[in-house]
Design a protein around this motif. Structure first.
Motif, short mmCIF file in Angstrom:
data_model
loop_
_atom_site.label_atom_id
_atom_site.label_comp_id
_atom_site.label_asym_id
_atom_site.label_seq_id
_atom_site.Cartn_x
_atom_site.Cartn_y
_atom_site.Cartn_z
N MET A 1 52.23 37.52 43.66
CA MET A 1 51.35 37.35 42.50
C MET A 1 51.25 38.66 41.73
O MET A 1 51.09 39.71 42.32
CB MET A 1 49.95 36.92 42.98
CG MET A 1 49.03 36.51 41.84
SD MET A 1 47.32 36.26 42.39
CE MET A 1 46.73 37.94 42.51
N PHE A 3 49.36 41.14 39.01
CA PHE A 3 48.01 41.43 38.55
C PHE A 3 48.10 42.19 37.24
O PHE A 3 48.59 43.31 37.20
CB PHE A 3 47.27 42.25 39.61
CG PHE A 3 45.83 42.49 39.26
CD1 PHE A 3 44.90 41.46 39.34
CD2 PHE A 3 45.40 43.74 38.85
CE1 PHE A 3 43.57 41.68 39.02
CE2 PHE A 3 44.06 43.97 38.54
CZ PHE A 3 43.16 42.93 38.63
N ARG A 5 46.14 43.78 33.98
CA ARG A 5 44.81 44.27 33.65
C ARG A 5 44.78 44.67 32.18
O ARG A 5 45.39 45.67 31.80
CB ARG A 5 44.47 45.46 34.54
CG ARG A 5 43.00 45.74 34.61
CD ARG A 5 42.60 46.43 35.90
NE ARG A 5 41.20 46.17 36.17
CZ ARG A 5 40.28 47.14 36.26
NH1 ARG A 5 40.62 48.40 36.12
NH2 ARG A 5 39.02 46.83 36.49
N MET A 32 38.40 33.06 42.39
CA MET A 32 38.57 33.70 43.71
C MET A 32 38.34 32.73 44.86
O MET A 32 38.90 32.90 45.94
CB MET A 32 37.64 34.90 43.83
CG MET A 32 38.02 36.07 42.95
SD MET A 32 39.69 36.67 43.28
CE MET A 32 39.49 37.24 44.97
N ASN A 36 40.90 32.52 47.84
CA ASN A 36 40.50 32.81 49.22
C ASN A 36 40.73 31.61 50.13
O ASN A 36 41.07 31.77 51.31
CB ASN A 36 39.02 33.20 49.28
CG ASN A 36 38.77 34.58 48.71
OD1 ASN A 36 39.71 35.28 48.33
ND2 ASN A 36 37.52 34.97 48.62
N ARG A 41 47.87 29.19 44.31
CA ARG A 41 48.36 30.56 44.24
C ARG A 41 48.86 30.82 42.83
O ARG A 41 50.01 30.50 42.51
CB ARG A 41 49.48 30.78 45.24
CG ARG A 41 49.02 30.68 46.67
CD ARG A 41 50.09 31.14 47.62
NE ARG A 41 49.63 31.03 49.00
CZ ARG A 41 50.28 31.51 50.03
NH1 ARG A 41 51.44 32.11 49.85
NH2 ARG A 41 49.78 31.37 51.25
N LEU A 45 47.47 36.90 37.73
CA LEU A 45 46.08 36.94 37.29
C LEU A 45 45.98 37.91 36.12
O LEU A 45 46.59 38.98 36.14
CB LEU A 45 45.16 37.42 38.42
CG LEU A 45 44.81 36.45 39.53
CD1 LEU A 45 43.86 37.13 40.52
CD2 LEU A 45 44.19 35.17 39.00
N ASP A 47 43.25 40.01 34.43
CA ASP A 47 41.87 40.50 34.56
C ASP A 47 41.34 40.92 33.19
O ASP A 47 41.89 41.82 32.55
CB ASP A 47 41.86 41.70 35.53
CG ASP A 47 40.46 42.26 35.73
OD1 ASP A 47 39.48 41.51 35.49
OD2 ASP A 47 40.34 43.43 36.14
#
Lengths: 284, 148
Positions: A1, A3, A5, A32, A36, A41, A45, A47
């Motif tokens: 995955m 990430f 930002r 989340m 979790n 999946r 992401l 952010d």
């Protein structure tokens, strides 16, 4: 995955255009949980928490434009006088910790039929401001929900803000849950009376594949606008019409029959509060 | 590279898998095991920590989202009056929820939400205690709030 930002809104839009498969994340209180529990999946992401522009709200032509990063805690603290319906619903979201992180835009992005902010957004006629590198679209919230956890955003669009009309009359929210905190709604209901043009708004939560209005109930009540004492027959009919607008399922949180019954009760009850406030000249 | 600032100390963190939550980073990478994992889905409050002074759930926050933020965990409290009050009021039994309860209560005092017992219960409602020490937790918070 991956990430990603984003530090500015322009950068966020570019990132979403480059990676339409990225799931945007603000407070993470919904995204989340899925991660979790390994229910999904995401490929990536995005952010948005560092994007400062999103954490502001402003007044624009009779609406409050709520940035996508404004938390429930701030709506309760800063906007309860102008957006009482949304503030009441915000108080029922999760817990203080969740409300410090969760956002209305996140609620919209998740598009769960049980999201607490949907009924007041529907009842007050809110508009979702969606943006992409191609420009801005204003989507009436009633057109935003397209299915269970589905919404009208294109894959390269992000929610910039939500425009919620400042109250023009009483607004109330009611929610059924198994306890008083940290519950997903069994079902919920929001009402907003517009005392200026004598119209009625409603929103039903967690009792259909999407949040939805009770259009017939709205028209019925507008035709029986509050004056004098609330006629029990009017309240009863309003409740019946709200219940009739729902299409709930049986699930772990409640049965279809219970939800229909509870909606009629909540509709009558919130109407009673709203009626009383109108009679008191705007004081609840 | 992400830098976590926890209790005033900076920790460089190599997050090869960005799915690492703040909770797992604290416990498994930084060996700060005072913050507990209860439900891992935001429903129990055991992992409550402060982020820039506000209480949040470490299980629902990605470690990578905390770059540049100030995190405070139970290890960062220096003999806070709430810790003493929890002991004297017997505000726990097994103790598993206690660090989350105390971090939540620290934030609650800062939010001025401890005016009445009803307020304390309402604003501590994000922290579950399966041993059922609730009345003693309220007593501990009430005492510290009165003397604050």
């Amino acid at each position: 995955m991956d990430f990603l930002r984003a530090t500015t809104w322009a950068e966020a839009l570019r990132m979403k255009a480059d990676r339409p498969d990225a799931t945007p994340v603000q407070g993470g209180t919904d995204v989340m949980v899925e991660i979790n529990l390994d229910k999904g999946r995401p490929k990536a992401l995005l952010d948005l928490t560092p994007v400062a522009e999103l954490t502001e709200w402003s007044v624009e032509s009779g609406n409050i434009r709520i940035g996508a990063g404004v938390t429930y805690t701030r709506i309760i603290a800063e906007l309860a006088d102008r957006l009482p319906g949304l503030a009441q619903a915000s108080r029922t979201v999760g817990s203080p910790q969740i409300r410090n992180r969760g956002t209305v835009a996140g609620n919209l992005g998740a598009a769960s039929p049980a999201g607490d902010s949907h009924p007041p957004l529907l009842a007050s006629g809110a508009i979702v401001e969606a943006e992409s590198v191609d420009g801005t679209r204003m989507i009436p919230v009633g057109d935003f929900y397209t299915g269970v956890k589905r919404h009208a955003l294109a894959s390269h669009e992000l929610i910039r803000a939500i425009h919620v009309p400042v109250k023009r009359g009483p607004q109330y929210f009611s929610k059924i849950g198994t306890r008083n905190a940290m519950v997903i709604a069994v079902c919920s209901f929001g009402i907003a009376l517009n005392a200026e043009d004598r119209t009625v708004g409603t929103g039903i939560g967690s009792a259909a594949p999407t949040p939805r209005r009770a259009v017939e109930a709205e028209a019925f009540l507008a035709g029986n606008w509050p004056a004098g004492d609330l006629d029990p027959a009017v309240a009863k009919r309003f409740g019946e019409l709200v219940a009739a607008a729902a299409a709930p399922i049986d699930d772990v949180r409640g049965s279809s029959g219970y939800r229909v019954h509870a909606l009629a009760v909540m509709a009558r009850r919130t109407l009673g509060w709203a009626w009383q406030e109108l009679r008191n000249g705007g004081r609840s | 590279m992400t830098t976590l600032t926890v209790n005033g100390t900076e920790y460089p963190l190599d997050l090869a898998d960005p799915r690492v939550t703040l909770l797992d980073a604290l416990r498994d990478r930084l060996d700060l095991t005072g913050t507990k994992k209860g439900c891992d889905q935001g429903a129990c409050g055991a992992c409550t920590v402060l982020c820039d002074g506000r209480r949040i759930l470490a299980c629902l926050t990605l470690a990578a989202q905390c770059d540049g933020r100030e995190i405070t965990t139970i290890e960062g409290l220096e003999s806070h009056p709430l810790q003493d009050a929890f002991v004297r009021h017997d505000a726990f039994q097994c103790g598993y929820c206690t660090s989350g309860q105390i971090m939540s209560a620290v934030a609650l005092l800062g939010e001025n939400r401890a005016g009445t017992d009803a307020d304390i219960r309402e604003y501590m409602s994000g922290n579950l205690c399966r041993c059922g020490a609730y009345s003693n937790i309220v007593a501990a918070v009430r005492e510290v709030a009165r003397h604050a």
